[in-house]
Design a protein around this motif. Structure first.
Motif, PDB file in Angstrom:
ATOM      1  N   ASP A 126       3.115  59.867  54.523  1.00 42.44           N
ATOM      2  CA  ASP A 126       3.658  60.738  55.557  1.00 42.44           C
ATOM      3  C   ASP A 126       3.416  60.215  56.964  1.00 42.44           C
ATOM      4  O   ASP A 126       3.863  60.839  57.934  1.00 42.44           O
ATOM      5  N   HIS A 127       2.716  59.081  57.092  1.00 39.54           N
ATOM      6  CA  HIS A 127       2.477  58.543  58.428  1.00 39.54           C
ATOM      7  C   HIS A 127       3.822  58.167  59.056  1.00 39.54           C
ATOM      8  O   HIS A 127       4.664  57.554  58.403  1.00 39.54           O
ATOM      9  N   PRO A 128       4.045  58.512  60.326  1.00 37.03           N
ATOM     10  CA  PRO A 128       5.385  58.340  60.904  1.00 37.03           C
ATOM     11  C   PRO A 128       5.776  56.908  61.232  1.00 37.03           C
ATOM     12  O   PRO A 128       6.962  56.631  61.425  1.00 37.03           O
ATOM     13  N   PHE A 129       4.810  55.976  61.287  1.00 34.73           N
ATOM     14  CA  PHE A 129       5.138  54.594  61.639  1.00 34.73           C
ATOM     15  C   PHE A 129       4.575  53.673  60.563  1.00 34.73           C
ATOM     16  O   PHE A 129       3.355  53.587  60.395  1.00 34.73           O
ATOM     17  N   ARG A 136      14.493  53.238  64.731  1.00 31.66           N
ATOM     18  CA  ARG A 136      14.329  54.281  65.758  1.00 31.66           C
ATOM     19  C   ARG A 136      13.777  53.670  67.040  1.00 31.66           C
ATOM     20  O   ARG A 136      12.961  54.293  67.721  1.00 31.66           O
ATOM     21  N   THR A 140      10.646  55.058  69.920  1.00 36.16           N
ATOM     22  CA  THR A 140       9.264  54.603  69.774  1.00 36.16           C
ATOM     23  C   THR A 140       8.845  53.782  70.982  1.00 36.16           C
ATOM     24  O   THR A 140       9.667  53.134  71.624  1.00 36.16           O
ATOM     25  N   THR A 168      13.894  63.872  67.225  1.00 35.49           N
ATOM     26  CA  THR A 168      13.231  65.149  67.487  1.00 35.49           C
ATOM     27  C   THR A 168      13.898  65.764  68.719  1.00 35.49           C
ATOM     28  O   THR A 168      14.759  65.145  69.352  1.00 35.49           O
ATOM     29  N   ALA A 195       9.684  60.205  68.293  1.00 38.50           N
ATOM     30  CA  ALA A 195       9.938  59.743  66.932  1.00 38.50           C
ATOM     31  C   ALA A 195       9.369  60.705  65.897  1.00 38.50           C
ATOM     32  O   ALA A 195       9.897  60.831  64.802  1.00 38.50           O
ATOM     33  N   ASP A 196       8.275  61.362  66.250  1.00 41.82           N
ATOM     34  CA  ASP A 196       7.664  62.379  65.411  1.00 41.82           C
ATOM     35  C   ASP A 196       7.141  63.452  66.347  1.00 41.82           C
ATOM     36  O   ASP A 196       6.451  63.137  67.318  1.00 41.82           O
ATOM     37  N   TYR A 199       3.319  63.271  67.293  1.00 40.32           N
ATOM     38  CA  TYR A 199       2.651  62.021  67.642  1.00 40.32           C
ATOM     39  C   TYR A 199       3.128  61.453  68.983  1.00 40.32           C
ATOM     40  O   TYR A 199       4.291  61.589  69.352  1.00 40.32           O
ATOM     41  N   CYS A 201       3.019  57.598  70.950  1.00 42.95           N
ATOM     42  CA  CYS A 201       2.715  56.184  70.773  1.00 42.95           C
ATOM     43  C   CYS A 201       2.778  55.485  72.127  1.00 42.95           C
ATOM     44  O   CYS A 201       3.546  55.868  73.017  1.00 42.95           O
ATOM     45  N   SER A 220      -0.642  54.773  67.796  1.00 38.88           N
ATOM     46  CA  SER A 220      -0.093  56.125  67.694  1.00 38.88           C
ATOM     47  C   SER A 220      -1.222  57.080  67.346  1.00 38.88           C
ATOM     48  O   SER A 220      -2.162  56.720  66.625  1.00 38.88           O
TER      49      SER A 220
END
Length: 253
Positions: A126-129, A136, A140, A168, A195-196, A199, A201, A220
């Motif tokens: 589930d980590h976004p990167f 994307r 980012t 988002t 991006a999330d 989070y 970054c 991040s």
């Protein structure tokens, strides 16, 4: 052309099998592959033969198929291609310790932006990167600094291929706004929830990537944490970029 005849269709099916196994949380059975790909079981077995013989897949002890040792060799070759030297892992670990955030090494080459390596646990799906192609880039921090650091045609080419989808509700979707916000002072780019939603970054370009190659270091962390210690995070990224530039990362292509 039958689905088992060598040719473009078989190549496409073989790549679909590799992607399916790579994205799965565990070994994948041949019947499950056939259902997911919408093809016959005989077609799947026909393609599994050469994929396992060449080491791209292995038969798992408990049944099903998993990524094979050839995948690791291909990844090492890709790292060399984008100029990621043997010191990258050490620099990322140092950045992780100094910033208290997951760290990433990202590269631009041949019109592609790729997250090459990361300290994020591979067990966290589930980590976004995660390492892999970055589609994307506009959302980012590492994508922004790499696009801003390249020629204008590089930026326009990436945006034309991948667009500027609203990932988002904070994602910038207008090219002119993105271009103005690519590098946000002192060489940094920051993406807060673009991006999330949870989070932030932060990224900087690593100088000296070579002709046609650009590298970036980034981190991040949850946005709430970033707001509490943004100065520490930025300082850690800047310090590791200076160390990378001095040869710690050995990024020469």
């Amino acid at each position: 052309m039958s689905s088992t005849t060598p040719g473009p269709q078989s190549v496409e099916r073989a790549l679909e099998i590799l992607d399916l196994v790579a994205d799965a949380g565990g070994p994948v059975g041949a019947k499950a592959m056939a259902r997911r790909l919408g093809c016959s079981l005989s077609t799947v077995y026909h393609l599994l033969g050469p994929l396992t013989a060449r080491g791209h897949l292995v038969r798992a002890r408990g049944g099903g198929y998993a990524p094979g040792p050839r995948v690791a060799a291909l990844h090492r070759s890709f790292q060399r291609h984008v100029g990621a030297g043997p010191g990258v892992g050490e620099v990322l670990a140092k950045l992780r310790r100094a910033s208290g955030a997951e760290a990433y090494f990202t590269a631009y080459r041949d019109g592609r932006i790729t997250v090459v390596d990361s300290t994020a646990p591979v067990t966290d799906p589930d980590h976004p990167f995660v390492p892999g192609p970055e589609v994307r880039a506009h959302a980012t921090a590492h994508g922004k600094v790499l696009l801003a650091g390249g020629e204008r045609g590089v930026q326009r080419g990436d945006l034309a291929e991948h667009g500027m989808a609203r990932v988002t509700d904070r994602t910038m979707t207008m090219e002119e706004r993105f271009g103005a916000a690519g590098a946000q002072g002192q060489g940094f780019a920051v993406s807060v929830g673009e991006a999330d939603p949870a989070y932030t970054c932060v990224a900087m370009v690593v100088p000296g990537g070579g002709e046609g190659v650009l590298h970036a270091l980034s981190v991040s962390l949850p946005t709430a944490e970033f707001r509490r210690r943004h100065a520490r995070v930025r300082a850690a990224v800047a310090e590791c970029v200076r160390g990378f530039s001095g040869g710690a990362g050995n990024t020469g292509a």
